[in-house]
Design an enzyme around this catalytic site. Structure first.
Site, PDB file in Angstrom:
ATOM      1  N   LEU A   1      -0.539  10.462   3.539  1.00  0.00           N
ATOM      2  CA  LEU A   1      -1.822   9.880   3.129  1.00  0.00           C
ATOM      3  C   LEU A   1      -2.631  10.760   2.177  1.00  0.00           C
ATOM      4  O   LEU A   1      -3.847  10.886   2.313  1.00  0.00           O
ATOM      5  CB  LEU A   1      -2.660   9.509   4.370  1.00  0.00           C
TER       6      LEU A   1
ATOM      7  N   THR B   1       8.878  -0.063  -2.212  1.00  0.00           N
ATOM      8  CA  THR B   1       9.877   0.865  -2.747  1.00  0.00           C
ATOM      9  C   THR B   1      10.586   0.331  -3.989  1.00  0.00           C
ATOM     10  O   THR B   1      10.982   1.109  -4.858  1.00  0.00           O
ATOM     11  CB  THR B   1      10.875   1.208  -1.626  1.00  0.00           C
TER      12      THR B   1
ATOM     13  N   CYS C   1       0.640   4.192  10.002  1.00  0.00           N
ATOM     14  CA  CYS C   1       1.303   5.179   9.135  1.00  0.00           C
ATOM     15  C   CYS C   1       2.091   6.146  10.011  1.00  0.00           C
ATOM     16  O   CYS C   1       1.533   6.755  10.916  1.00  0.00           O
ATOM     17  CB  CYS C   1       0.301   5.960   8.289  1.00  0.00           C
TER      18      CYS C   1
ATOM     19  N   GLY D   1      11.529  -3.688   2.253  1.00  0.00           N
ATOM     20  CA  GLY D   1      12.825  -3.756   1.576  1.00  0.00           C
ATOM     21  C   GLY D   1      13.031  -4.904   0.625  1.00  0.00           C
ATOM     22  O   GLY D   1      14.166  -5.161   0.214  1.00  0.00           O
TER      23      GLY D   1
ATOM     24  N   SER E   1       0.844  -1.190   0.000  1.00  0.00           N
ATOM     25  CA  SER E   1       0.000   0.000   0.000  1.00  0.00           C
ATOM     26  C   SER E   1       0.886   1.250   0.000  1.00  0.00           C
ATOM     27  O   SER E   1       1.926   1.291   0.644  1.00  0.00           O
ATOM     28  CB  SER E   1      -0.942   0.009   1.201  1.00  0.00           C
TER      29      SER E   1
END
Lengths: 273, 312
Positions: free
Chosen positions: B74, B270, B131, B248, B22
């Site tokens: 967000l 990422t 978050c 990661g 997400s």
């Protein structure tokens, strides 16, 4: 707006890497993809090789294309990613995603265009100038930088401009002063009907103000640090007044880099909206 | 011998074990240009909130050694626009969908759950209680077992048994197992972990925090060992609970490592920024690794690192 529908990820061959003053001119072979590249589009390049600690692509404006399937980039080797790129030897195969982003809108009728560039931000303006000239427009080009070494103005590029003016802050080339100082006069003198700009954000903001005062259209290529270049990371946003009148953070990689300078909310860049 | 590549997360079945993460795939449209979304496990959408949100000021990112900090806060269109525009499009692509939700109060999470209940084509809900990019650290529900379970209970109460719930946890806690137990007791069907790790970069030119929001979430290969550790600990304490692992992962080998630690599925975040086809590439690499190691199914490899040494 969706991602540039022609964007692809390919291995491109670096066919030329030449130092020009403080910059490097890199020519990549991208094959058929070149057909889709428009002035203003950019390329996202994977840097550092497989074992690199640099995990993000670097975005560069495409300065020119040619019909043999090549594109030209003008790169300033300032950071570790661009230094790696500028150290690559000819023949290297490099992972790229291109063409990305919006392009400069080209007027349907011949007109007089004023192109304003700061530093190596002038690079994509030469490709644009060629297109404008082909379509019968007059091109007035005004380039500025802090010092002569940072002006990028190749000889072959100059041919595309009807008039080329250079400004340096230290007076080492052309007229001394900021490029933006001369714009009101250039607009009047040449009856310019549209402004295109590319360079540092502070310059783009100043150009936007002048365009608003003179009431002429202004398309600028914005710059905001981006992680992905393809619209998924949401880091490169620019506050922009949308057609509904609402101010929204738009992604400069998808809704830009070329944006309407009048609608960019310059006073809100870097602010909470 | 073909590999059984399917997996189950909180009771929901997926034909493949690699997912988007997400906040790293927007709503899927952009990545669809690089690979077919229906071929991966599922698209986990960007955490959606009740109302449209502009997010934090720029600069929003800083690259760090083998990682990056983000400070998006967000940004998104709000649940109503999301349900009208994004869900039908993803469904039309044949993609399976896990909707990630985020709120500032337990009530907001309940409102979001109510809007999602009954929407067809959703495989599961990821409840993002971790978050890091919020003004008040007290709002990071997953930092504390009571607030974490309060949110999960309210979502569970609304969706009943209709949809599996995955609770998204942060590693920025003293004992992640305590939080995992609390959310499972509160009704979560599985755990999604880890969210980004709170970090900061100071710009040495301006001599000020670089990010507009000052702090940001660290992601990328730099945090992978933290993710592997956290997943291993939770799998060890709660062997029956399914885990969607993330943090990661940049290669099939990384995904395999996470599965060995105990993840039943792996989300790619990422890595997609650096390589738009990463999700698809990693899924193919993982399939090859599992096959070459002699596994007949993905399931056999989940938590395989937990066996005692010398028991092969």
């Amino acid at each position: 707006m969706p991602i540039n529908k022609n964007a692809s990820q390919i291995l491109a061959t670096l066919i030329s890497n030449r130092r020009i003053g403080v910059y490097h001119q890199l020519i990549f072979e991208i094959g058929d993809l070149v057909r889709f590249v428009r002035p203003g589009n950019f390329i996202a390049i994977s840097v550092g090789g497989d074992s690199s600690r640099m995990i993000l692509r670097r975005a560069f404006a495409i300065s020119r294309t040619n019909d043999r399937g090549t594109i030209e980039l003008i790169v300033s080797p300032m950071g570790s990613g661009s230094r790696w790129l500028c150290s690559q030897s000819e023949g290297s195969r490099i992972d790229v995603v291109t063409p990305l982003g919006t392009g400069f809108g080209i007027p349907s009728e011949a007109t007089t265009a004023l192109l304003v560039g700061g530093g190596y931000g002038s690079a994509p303006l030469f490709g644009l100038a060629e297109v404008l000239k082909t379509r019968g427009s007059r091109v007035i080009m005004a380039l500025g930088a802090s010092t002569a070494a940072k002006i990028y103005a190749p000889i072959e590029g100059k041919r595309a401009a009807t008039l080329l003016k250079i400004y340096t802050e230290d007076g080492s080339a052309g007229e001394s002063g900021r490029v933006t100082d001369s714009l009101p006069n250039l607009i009047e003198e040449h009856d310019a009907r549209v402004i295109y700009s590319c360079g540092p954000m502070a310059m783009l903001e100043a150009v936007s103000q002048i365009a608003a005062e003179k009431d002429i259209a202004h398309q600028c290529a914005v710059e905001e640090s981006m992680a992905c270049g393809i619209g998924i990371c949401m880091t490169c946003v620019i506050p922009f007044k949308t057609s509904s009148g609402e101010i929204k953070n738009l992604r400069s990689c998808i809704d830009g880099p070329v944006m309407d300078g009048e609608l960019v909310q310059w006073h809100l860049v870097g602010k909470q909206i | 011998m073909t590999l059984d590549f399917g997996t189950t997360l909180g009771g929901a079945w997926f034909p493949a074990p690699i997912f988007t993460a997400s906040g790293c795939a927007s709503s899927g449209k952009e990545l669809a240009q690089f690979f077919p979304l229906r071929e991966i496990g599922a698209v986990v959408t960007k955490s959606i909130m009740v109302k449209a949100r502009a997010g934090r000021p720029t600069p929003r990112m800083a690259e760090t050694p083998s990682g990056m900090l983000n400070s998006i806060g967000l940004q998104g269109p709000g649940i109503d626009a999301f349900l009208i525009e994004d869900i039908p499009w993803l469904a039309s692509q044949g993609a399976r969908i896990i909707v990630s939700i985020a709120g500032e109060t337990a009530d907001e999470f309940a409102t979001l759950a109510r809007k999602l209940r009954g929407i067809s084509g959703i495989s599961a809900i990821e409840v993002n209680i971790s978050c890091p990019n919020v003004e008040n650290r007290g709002l990071v529900f997953a930092c504390e077992p009571t607030s974490a379970s309060e949110v999960i209970k309210s979502v569970r109460g609304i969706v009943g048994g209709e949809l599996p719930i995955l609770a998204k946890l942060t590693p920025d806690v003293t004992n992640i197992v305590t939080i995992a137990k609390a959310v499972i007791d509160a009704g979560a069907d599985g755990i999604a972990m880890i969210n980004t790790v709170l970090g900061m970069v100071i710009n040495t030119e301006t001599m000020l925090p670089h990010l507009g929001g000052k702090t940001g979430g660290l992601s990328g290969p730099a945090i992978k060992p933290i993710a592997i550790r956290a997943i291993y600990q939770v799998k060890e304490a709660l062997p029956e609970v399914s885990i969607l692992g993330m943090g990661g992962v940049a290669s099939g080998k990384d995904a395999f490592e996470m599965i060995l630690a105990g993840a039943s599925g792996v989300s790619i975040g990422t890595a997609s920024f650096g390589d738009p086809s990463a999700v698809y590439r990693i899924q193919n690499e993982l399939r090859e690794i599992l096959t070459s190691k002699g596994f007949k199914s993905l399931r056999e490899a989940v938590g395989y690192a937990h066996r005692s040494r010398g028991t092969d």
